[in-house]
Write a protein that holds these residues in place. Structure first.
Motif, mmCIF file in Angstrom:
data_model
loop_
_atom_site.group_PDB
_atom_site.id
_atom_site.type_symbol
_atom_site.label_atom_id
_atom_site.label_comp_id
_atom_site.label_asym_id
_atom_site.label_seq_id
_atom_site.Cartn_x
_atom_site.Cartn_y
_atom_site.Cartn_z
ATOM 1 N N LEU A 34 0.834 -1.120 -0.024
ATOM 2 C CA LEU A 34 0.125 -0.046 0.183
ATOM 3 C C LEU A 34 0.918 1.129 -0.087
ATOM 4 O O LEU A 34 0.524 2.204 -0.595
ATOM 5 N N ALA A 35 2.076 1.254 0.737
ATOM 6 C CA ALA A 35 2.733 2.399 0.950
ATOM 7 C C ALA A 35 3.489 2.656 -0.488
ATOM 8 O O ALA A 35 3.823 3.693 -0.940
ATOM 9 N N VAL A 36 3.767 1.594 -1.138
ATOM 10 C CA VAL A 36 4.280 1.880 -2.524
ATOM 11 C C VAL A 36 3.511 2.099 -3.780
ATOM 12 O O VAL A 36 3.517 2.906 -4.305
ATOM 13 N N PHE A 37 2.264 1.484 -3.598
ATOM 14 C CA PHE A 37 1.297 1.654 -4.690
ATOM 15 C C PHE A 37 0.279 3.004 -4.455
ATOM 16 O O PHE A 37 -0.080 3.414 -5.620
ATOM 17 N N ILE A 38 -0.042 3.280 -3.293
ATOM 18 C CA ILE A 38 -0.748 4.475 -3.333
ATOM 19 C C ILE A 38 -0.231 5.748 -4.019
ATOM 20 O O ILE A 38 -0.947 6.587 -4.592
ATOM 21 N N MET B 188 -1.835 7.887 -7.408
ATOM 22 C CA MET B 188 -2.270 9.463 -6.971
ATOM 23 C C MET B 188 -1.517 9.953 -7.993
ATOM 24 O O MET B 188 -2.145 10.811 -8.751
ATOM 25 N N LEU B 189 -0.172 9.768 -8.369
ATOM 26 C CA LEU B 189 0.537 10.459 -9.621
ATOM 27 C C LEU B 189 -0.245 10.166 -10.915
ATOM 28 O O LEU B 189 -0.420 11.175 -11.562
ATOM 29 N N GLY B 190 -0.612 8.996 -11.146
ATOM 30 C CA GLY B 190 -1.350 8.792 -12.318
ATOM 31 C C GLY B 190 -2.733 9.365 -12.323
ATOM 32 O O GLY B 190 -3.129 9.866 -13.442
ATOM 33 N N VAL B 191 -3.450 9.571 -11.149
ATOM 34 C CA VAL B 191 -4.580 10.294 -11.290
ATOM 35 C C VAL B 191 -4.417 11.694 -11.743
ATOM 36 O O VAL B 191 -5.083 12.449 -12.527
ATOM 37 N N VAL B 192 -3.511 12.384 -10.987
ATOM 38 C CA VAL B 192 -3.040 13.780 -11.302
ATOM 39 C C VAL B 192 -2.604 13.955 -12.871
ATOM 40 O O VAL B 192 -3.067 14.852 -13.601
ATOM 41 N N LEU B 193 -1.802 13.038 -13.272
ATOM 42 C CA LEU B 193 -1.508 13.242 -14.663
ATOM 43 C C LEU B 193 -2.583 13.052 -15.422
ATOM 44 O O LEU B 193 -2.633 13.682 -16.744
ATOM 45 N N ALA B 194 -3.458 12.088 -15.294
ATOM 46 C CA ALA B 194 -4.695 11.754 -16.231
ATOM 47 C C ALA B 194 -5.636 12.902 -16.013
ATOM 48 O O ALA B 194 -6.271 13.341 -17.317
ATOM 49 N N MET B 195 -5.737 13.613 -15.130
ATOM 50 C CA MET B 195 -6.651 14.834 -14.835
ATOM 51 C C MET B 195 -5.826 15.896 -15.725
ATOM 52 O O MET B 195 -6.545 16.773 -16.224
ATOM 53 N N GLY B 196 -4.659 16.170 -15.821
ATOM 54 C CA GLY B 196 -3.950 17.029 -16.635
ATOM 55 C C GLY B 196 -4.204 16.937 -18.138
ATOM 56 O O GLY B 196 -4.235 17.839 -18.967
ATOM 57 N N ARG B 197 -4.105 15.793 -18.453
ATOM 58 C CA ARG B 197 -4.349 15.386 -19.805
ATOM 59 C C ARG B 197 -5.780 15.698 -20.081
ATOM 60 O O ARG B 197 -6.019 16.185 -21.136
ATOM 61 N N TYR B 198 -6.821 15.340 -19.217
ATOM 62 C CA TYR B 198 -8.198 15.653 -19.539
ATOM 63 C C TYR B 198 -8.428 17.038 -19.606
ATOM 64 O O TYR B 198 -9.186 17.358 -20.518
ATOM 65 N N GLU B 199 -7.698 17.626 -18.803
ATOM 66 C CA GLU B 199 -8.003 18.982 -18.819
ATOM 67 C C GLU B 199 -7.393 19.805 -20.377
ATOM 68 O O GLU B 199 -8.149 20.486 -20.744
#
Length: 51
Positions: free
Chosen positions: A5-9, A13-24
């Motif tokens: 969990l400490a490694v994957f979370i 989270m980084l993947g979600v932030v990058l995906a949101m930037g691409r979506y924007e």
């Protein structure tokens, strides 16, 4: 289990932030700033007023 969990979370989270930037970038239209704002952003406004 806690180590996984400490490694994957943060990675997820980084993947979600990058995906949101691409979506924007895809969803919002790109517009050029007005001419006055462009000159101020470039820093040329201060040079003109100093002369």
């Amino acid at each position: 289990m806690a180590v996984l969990l400490a490694v994957f979370i943060p990675v997820l989270m980084l993947g979600v932030v990058l995906a949101m930037g691409r979506y924007e970038d895809v969803m919002l239209p790109g517009t050029a700033p007005p001419p006055d704002d462009a000159a101020t952003a470039a820093g040329t406004e201060g040079l003109r007023s100093a002369r």
